[in-house]
Enzyme design. Structure first.
Site, PDB file in Angstrom:
ATOM      1  N   LYS A 143       5.118   2.098   9.889  1.00 19.15           N
ATOM      2  CA  LYS A 143       5.910   2.350   8.684  1.00 19.15           C
ATOM      3  C   LYS A 143       6.511   3.757   8.708  1.00 19.15           C
ATOM      4  O   LYS A 143       7.638   3.962   8.237  1.00 19.15           O
ATOM      5  CB  LYS A 143       5.055   2.149   7.434  1.00 19.15           C
ATOM      6  CG  LYS A 143       4.688   0.690   7.192  1.00 19.15           C
ATOM      7  CD  LYS A 143       3.730   0.547   6.030  1.00 19.15           C
ATOM      8  CE  LYS A 143       3.265  -0.895   5.886  1.00 19.15           C
ATOM      9  NZ  LYS A 143       2.191  -1.029   4.886  1.00 19.15           N
ATOM     10  N   GLY A 149       8.298  -5.408  -8.168  1.00 19.71           N
ATOM     11  CA  GLY A 149       8.735  -5.492  -6.784  1.00 19.71           C
ATOM     12  C   GLY A 149       7.851  -4.798  -5.780  1.00 19.71           C
ATOM     13  O   GLY A 149       8.165  -4.801  -4.585  1.00 19.71           O
ATOM     14  N   LYS A 193      -5.751  -1.501  -2.839  1.00 21.22           N
ATOM     15  CA  LYS A 193      -5.376  -1.988  -4.159  1.00 21.22           C
ATOM     16  C   LYS A 193      -5.623  -3.469  -4.429  1.00 21.22           C
ATOM     17  O   LYS A 193      -5.567  -3.883  -5.595  1.00 21.22           O
ATOM     18  CB  LYS A 193      -3.879  -1.710  -4.397  1.00 21.22           C
ATOM     19  CG  LYS A 193      -3.512  -0.238  -4.299  1.00 21.22           C
ATOM     20  CD  LYS A 193      -2.016  -0.035  -4.442  1.00 21.22           C
ATOM     21  CE  LYS A 193      -1.663   1.450  -4.303  1.00 21.22           C
ATOM     22  NZ  LYS A 193      -0.203   1.671  -4.381  1.00 21.22           N
ATOM     23  N   LYS A 237      -5.740  -1.124 -14.400  1.00 22.46           N
ATOM     24  CA  LYS A 237      -7.032  -1.747 -14.105  1.00 22.46           C
ATOM     25  C   LYS A 237      -8.194  -0.752 -14.177  1.00 22.46           C
ATOM     26  O   LYS A 237      -9.358  -1.146 -14.145  1.00 22.46           O
ATOM     27  CB  LYS A 237      -6.979  -2.436 -12.745  1.00 22.46           C
ATOM     28  CG  LYS A 237      -6.018  -3.623 -12.736  1.00 22.46           C
ATOM     29  CD  LYS A 237      -5.845  -4.212 -11.364  1.00 22.46           C
ATOM     30  CE  LYS A 237      -4.876  -5.395 -11.415  1.00 22.46           C
ATOM     31  NZ  LYS A 237      -3.530  -5.034 -11.888  1.00 22.46           N
ATOM     32  N   THR A 239       4.160   5.974   2.816  1.00 21.72           N
ATOM     33  CA  THR A 239       4.949   4.880   3.383  1.00 21.72           C
ATOM     34  C   THR A 239       4.869   3.611   2.538  1.00 21.72           C
ATOM     35  O   THR A 239       5.417   2.581   2.915  1.00 21.72           O
ATOM     36  CB  THR A 239       4.473   4.571   4.813  1.00 21.72           C
ATOM     37  OG1 THR A 239       3.058   4.341   4.804  1.00 21.72           O
ATOM     38  CG2 THR A 239       4.787   5.715   5.758  1.00 21.72           C
TER      39      THR A 239
END
Length: 339
Positions: free
Chosen positions: A44, A175, A90, A132, A15
């Site tokens: 979601k 985005g 994240k 990362k 989702t």
């Protein structure tokens, strides 16, 4: 493993921004007989079900569950051929404050994905990584590096199973939730001021669509054990700010804890095991067996120079201000106008 008529695909974190973009792509492929969206967010899931109603999309299934829950994963994996693992925590500052939560999801959750795949009939697992994870300086990156190592090493224990594990690592997605471009647009719109952490900062850039296409390519072309890295452009943070808010003030606020000035996707240490595949690089596990597999299958690859670092600051391909604006219009907001 290629997409065949029987292919059933499950997306963990289905989702999220990537999951929704992947779902949009998969429903357009006639070769996919079943799509499972696995996530822990019922709101979601409900929102996506409103967009993809059951009477029109009977092959889409929604499965509430957490990657921390091995038994739930194993149940969800029944009848699935391909797993795309996109679920993760994240946010860098949140990881520094809540380290054990990131370890439980990003590391132990990855091991649950592996074990559930071994215990069912999964054929291929593609795990999403991040820039990362290369030479990490924050906990989020460290957990994703551990995850990458778990997935590549899992190929050592598949035994006689027809099962492959590979990783796709790419940079900042245009985005996506919490990313810099929507943040800059919001700040420019509301305050006419864009906060810049460091004027020398650079970042890699990839669109959601290209990220999706790369994962589909990896599913069709992986042998198991690779960390695939795309060749993508970089941008300067000052050029991004100019592209979004040429009439806005720019305030340097200082680098956040856990941030790098430039991002890496291939470190100097990685270079000794990295090969050029054309549009992508592939970091191989040390040991050489995967290299032999590529040679036996006549796959054209070229060893990159030892000591090479694929770095957003030294990248040969940089986006201009106008190119950034065009990408924002194409991939984020077709009505976007510089502020």
């Amino acid at each position: 493993m290629s997409f065949k008529e029987y292919s059933s695909v499950l997306i963990t974190g289905g989702t999220g921004s990537f999951g929704k973009a992947m779902l949009k792509k998969l429903v357009s492929l006639k070769s996919i007989r079943r799509i499972v969206i696995y996530s822990r967010d019922e709101l979601k899931q409900w929102e996506i079900q409103e967009k993809y109603p059951k009477h029109k999309y009977p092959h889409i299934r929604f499965f509430l569950g957490d990657v921390r829950d091995y038994q739930r994963l194993k149940l969800a994996f029944e009848g699935v051929d391909i797993v795309i693992h996109a679920a993760a925590l994240k946010q860098v500052p949140a990881a520094e404050y809540n380290p054990i939560e990131f370890i439980n999801t990003n590391i132990l959750g990855a091991q649950n994905i592996i074990q559930a795949s071994l215990d069912t009939n999964i054929k291929s697992v593609i795990a999403l990584s991040t820039d990362k994870a290369a030479a990490p300086i924050n906990l989020y990156g460290a957990t994703k590096l551990c995850s990458d190592k778990l997935f590549t090493a899992a190929n050592n224990i598949v035994g006689s199973r027809d099962l492959k594990f590979s990783v796709v690592r790419y940079g900042n997605v245009m985005g996506s939730r919490g990313s810099v471009i929507p943040f800059f647009i919001e700040k420019a719109t509301k305050t006419k001021n864009i906060p810049i952490t460091d004027e020398n900062m650079t970042r890699f850039n990839i669109s959601l669509e290209k990220g999706v296409d790369m994962v589909l390519w990896a599913i069709k072309n992986n042998f198991g054990g690779e960390i695939f890295v795309p060749k993508i452009p970089s941008y300067k943070i000052t050029d991004l700010a100019e592209a979004i808010g040429p009439n806005c003030s720019k305030e340097v606020v200082g680098i956040r804890a856990g941030e790098k000035i430039n991002e890496e996707m291939i470190t100097e240490a990685d270079s000794f095991y990295t090969y050029d595949l054309g549009d992508f690089y592939a970091i191989f596990p040390s040991g050489g067996s995967l290299l032999e597999t590529y040679k036996k299958n006549n796959i054209k690859i070229k060893k990159i120079k030892n000591g090479y670092s694929y770095n957003s600051g030294s990248n040969e391909d940089f986006l201009s201000v106008e190119e950034i604006r065009e990408l924002i219009t194409t991939h984020i907001d077709k009505n976007f106008k510089p502020i």
